[in-house]
Motif scaffolding. Structure first.
Motif, PDB file in Angstrom:
ATOM      1  N   GLY A 143       6.209   0.405   4.974  1.00 15.83           N
ATOM      2  CA  GLY A 143       5.262  -1.163   4.204  1.00 15.83           C
ATOM      3  C   GLY A 143       4.168  -1.244   3.044  1.00 15.83           C
ATOM      4  N   GLN A 144       4.407   0.781   2.674  1.00 14.40           N
ATOM      5  CA  GLN A 144       3.321   0.840   1.341  1.00 14.40           C
ATOM      6  C   GLN A 144       3.750   0.886   0.302  1.00 14.40           C
ATOM      7  OE1 GLN A 144       0.164   1.295   1.622  1.00 14.40           O
ATOM      8  NE2 GLN A 144       0.479   0.660   3.544  1.00 14.40           N
ATOM      9  N   ILE A 145       5.166   0.165   0.138  1.00 12.24           N
ATOM     10  CA  ILE A 145       6.575   0.172  -1.298  1.00 12.24           C
ATOM     11  C   ILE A 145       6.046  -1.151  -1.643  1.00 12.24           C
ATOM     12  CG2 ILE A 145       8.446  -0.112  -1.995  1.00 12.24           C
ATOM     13  CD1 ILE A 145       9.847   1.640  -0.193  1.00 12.24           C
ATOM     14  N   PRO A 146       5.494  -1.274  -3.555  1.00 16.76           N
ATOM     15  CA  PRO A 146       4.784  -2.410  -3.884  1.00 16.76           C
ATOM     16  C   PRO A 146       6.115  -2.705  -3.979  1.00 16.76           C
ATOM     17  CG  PRO A 146       4.587   0.045  -4.674  1.00 16.76           C
ATOM     18  CD  PRO A 146       5.364   0.442  -4.196  1.00 16.76           C
ATOM     19  N   LEU A 147       6.186  -4.118  -3.911  1.00 18.11           N
ATOM     20  CA  LEU A 147       7.002  -5.474  -4.102  1.00 18.11           C
ATOM     21  C   LEU A 147       7.528  -5.030  -5.398  1.00 18.11           C
ATOM     22  CD1 LEU A 147       5.431  -8.787  -2.718  1.00 18.11           C
ATOM     23  CD2 LEU A 147       7.900  -6.926  -1.253  1.00 18.11           C
ATOM     24  N   SER A 148       7.067  -5.211  -6.573  1.00 18.54           N
ATOM     25  CA  SER A 148       7.605  -4.506  -7.839  1.00 18.54           C
ATOM     26  C   SER A 148       8.470  -3.957  -7.935  1.00 18.54           C
ATOM     27  CB  SER A 148       6.332  -4.540  -8.881  1.00 18.54           C
ATOM     28  OG  SER A 148       5.745  -3.300  -9.035  1.00 18.54           O
ATOM     29  N   ALA A 149       8.256  -2.478  -7.091  1.00 21.30           N
ATOM     30  CA  ALA A 149       9.474  -1.527  -6.955  1.00 21.30           C
ATOM     31  C   ALA A 149      10.770  -2.043  -6.917  1.00 21.30           C
ATOM     32  CB  ALA A 149       8.864  -0.069  -6.331  1.00 21.30           C
ATOM     33  N   LEU A 150      10.353  -2.523  -5.560  1.00 22.38           N
ATOM     34  CA  LEU A 150      11.916  -3.482  -5.279  1.00 22.38           C
ATOM     35  C   LEU A 150      12.233  -4.136  -6.236  1.00 22.38           C
ATOM     36  CD1 LEU A 150      10.362  -4.274  -1.636  1.00 22.38           C
ATOM     37  CD2 LEU A 150      12.248  -2.061  -2.258  1.00 22.38           C
ATOM     38  N   ALA A 151      11.466  -4.913  -6.570  1.00 26.08           N
ATOM     39  CA  ALA A 151      11.923  -6.273  -7.894  1.00 26.08           C
ATOM     40  C   ALA A 151      12.805  -5.225  -9.220  1.00 26.08           C
ATOM     41  CB  ALA A 151      10.903  -7.030  -8.740  1.00 26.08           C
ATOM     42  N   GLY A 152      12.458  -4.122  -9.567  1.00 19.96           N
ATOM     43  CA  GLY A 152      13.016  -3.316  -9.794  1.00 19.96           C
ATOM     44  C   GLY A 152      13.760  -2.813  -9.855  1.00 19.96           C
ATOM     45  N   VAL A 153      14.276  -2.043  -8.257  1.00 16.98           N
ATOM     46  CA  VAL A 153      16.056  -1.908  -8.146  1.00 16.98           C
ATOM     47  C   VAL A 153      16.682  -2.878  -7.700  1.00 16.98           C
ATOM     48  CG1 VAL A 153      16.477  -1.316  -5.662  1.00 16.98           C
ATOM     49  CG2 VAL A 153      14.263  -0.122  -6.970  1.00 16.98           C
TER      50      VAL A 153
END
Length: 554
Positions: free
Chosen positions: A351-361
């Motif tokens: 749950g601590q993963i930033p949404l922008s990190a998932l956007a980058g993936v």
């Protein structure tokens, strides 16, 4: 099990011992392959859940439930299923503007039932009729949409409701804020790690490492960027979604579109996987298309009961599974069990993963979906294929995925029929043997190619212009394809020539065409008059006799 086998046509639609016949020797590669795919699938499941608008928890539940059910019941030994980019693309506008998150579970069940019916009725092989340029144009369009969909998360900008991906990307760039700089830096960092880490060692799960690094950095530096947030630490209990006729009626159209997309994407993925070589160079063998649809439909139904989203076969995860050496469906089962462990043991950390990190993936994933070599090959092939590819990609991005496939197939069919029609024609031949005076009043015409709706009128117009003679001999033995339009065109031609006092003789009607000619083309009358021939020589003799009689009457 016997009762199930009696309901469905064929034992091959249900699991069997043969599915695991290689497991005694392949478990040593199936287990690590499943663990590898599970690690890769985690950030993708979360990201596609966010991208579709149903949330990361629904993406994770879908990967677990649908991944497990499809692995057991599907028709491919190596297919890995779960939430995908294409499904996120089609769900996002439905969730945002029309039906809301609460209807996704029912939508998943409805679409799943339709896909099950497609498998039971044997329509799984229909994917073979989707042309290559349509598939590649569709893939390019999906990749573009996935990339554009990440702009709001990548730049930490909230979009107005009902904004499509292209408009959303433009709106995002026009409304950047101070938070955007940190989010952009995170996206770039994730992208760099995903590109660099595989070059250091191909076994490194680059996407997972990238999001972990981003989450740790955001926590240590206390960055104020949007996070995934709280996730459930256990699977929800299966629940039947609220059902009423008004809701079912409003979801019927979207359910059909999602079912079509799920069927097409799953079958294409399974087809590609069946020919993809593993580390040893050996392919994974054939797949069963009808069983694949049956299993994918059950997977979406099960996902809906657990509050998930519709699932399909995932080509990227399936390819990873094959490249990791998987030989049986045990690897896909292990992938789902690993994600189940994440739900129960690591949901707080995730749950601590930033949404922008998932956007980058997802941005990197979208770029990798585009194969420039394939695009160049299509544009070097034919102008028609290039047009079909371009039209499919543009319609996918601007309008709708299912419309893109339909229009792409229609365009490909049009160009294919046009090419076939160009190869169809009529040739006037010399009358064999020694020339005789009455030959000047006889036309020997060889019809070749395909006499169907796309070519019949043009071909027969050429024959219809022969009105300055007494007899026409039609050689039909070179006709490859005949439809009702072609047969009717011959009937009209014979009638027209008869009205101009021209007798028609027919030579070489093929057995497979005779019934259609008889029922539609008016050839029964010619048979009664003795004007049908199997050989050319008696046909020419008859034509000369008729032409000679006409000359004497003059």
């Amino acid at each position: 099990m016997k009762r199930i086998q009696n309901i469905f046509p064929g034992k091959s639609l249900v699991p069997a011992k043969a599915d695991y016949v290689e497991l005694k020797t392949s478990w040593k590669v199936d287990i690590p392959a499943g663990l590898t795919v599970g690690i890769v699938a985690l950030p993708l499941a979360l990201a596609f859940g966010v991208s579709s608008g149903v949330g990361p928890a629904a993406g994770l539940v879908t990967a677990v439930i649908a991944g497990l059910v499809a692995a057991i019941f599907g028709g491919s030994n190596v297919q890995v299923s779960g939430p995908t980019g294409a499904m996120a693309v089609i769900l996002a506008p439905l969730v945002a503007a029309v039906h809301g998150v609460n209807s996704v579970a029912l939508l998943s069940i409805m679409a799943g039932v339709i896909v099950v019916l497609l498998g039971v009725t044997g329509l799984g092989r229909a994917v073979a009729f989707i042309p290559w340029p349509v598939v590649e144009g569709f893939t390019l369009g999906i990749a573009t949409i996935i990339f554009l969909q990440q702009f709001p998360s990548a730049f930490s900008v909230d979009l107005p409701a009902g904004t499509n991906p292209l408009q959303g990307a433009v709106y995002t760039l026009q409304n950047l804020s101070g938070t955007s700089a940190m989010s952009i830096a995170m996206v770039l960092g994730v992208a760099v790690l995903m590109v660099v880490l595989p070059k250091i060692h191909p076994a490194i799960p680059a996407s997972l490492v990238a999001v972990i690094v981003a989450a740790v950095a955001a926590t240590l530096l206390n960055l104020q960027v949007p996070r995934i947030g709280e996730l459930p630490n256990q699977l929800p209990a299966p629940v039947m979604p609220e059902v009423n006729m008004d809701l079912i009626s409003s979801l019927a159209g979207p359910a059909l579109a999602i079912a079509a997309l799920a069927a097409i994407e799953s079958l294409l993925s399974a087809r590609v996987a069946s020919t993809m070589p593993g580390p040893s160079g050996q392919t994974t063998g054939p797949y069963h298309p009808d069983r694949e649809l049956f299993g994918q439909g059950l997977a979406s139904v099960a996902s809906g009961f657990f509050g998930g989203m519709p699932a399909t076969g995932a080509i990227a995860r399936t390819a990873m599974n094959v490249r990791s050496g998987a030989r049986t469906r045990a690897s896909a089962i292990i992938h789902a069990l690993l994600l189940l462990g994440v739900v129960y043991l690591a949901s707080g950390w995730v749950g601590q993963i930033p949404l922008s990190a998932l956007a980058g993936v997802l941005m990197v994933t979208a770029v990798r979906m585009v194969n420039l070599d394939t695009i160049f090959r299509i544009f070097r092939s034919t102008r028609a294929d290039a047009v079909v590819f371009t039209v499919t990609a543009l319609i996918t991005v601007v309008f709708d995925l299912i419309e893109a496939i339909q229009i792409g197939i229609a365009a490909a069919a049009f160009f294919a029929l046009w090419q076939v029609a160009k190869l169809s024609g009529v040739v006037r031949e010399e009358i064999p043997g020694a020339a005789e005076p009455e030959d000047r009043n006889i036309a020997l015409m060889r019809v070749e190619g395909s006499m169907f709706f796309g070519a019949a009128e043009r071909v027969l117009q050429e024959i219809g212009g022969l009105k300055d003679i007494n007899v026409v001999i039609l050689r039909l033995s070179s006709i490859r394809v005949l439809d009702a339009t072609g047969a009717n065109a011959f009937a009209e031609l014979i009638k027209e020539l008869h009205n101009h006092d021209v007798t028609v003789l027919v030579k070489g009607v093929q057995d497979q065409h005779w019934r259609l000619f008889k029922n539609v083309g008016g050839f029964s009358a010619l048979a009664k008059q003795g004007l049908l021939f199997d050989e050319l020589e008696p046909a020419v003799a008859k034509a000369r006799s008729i032409a000679r009689e006409r000359e004497e009457l003059r």
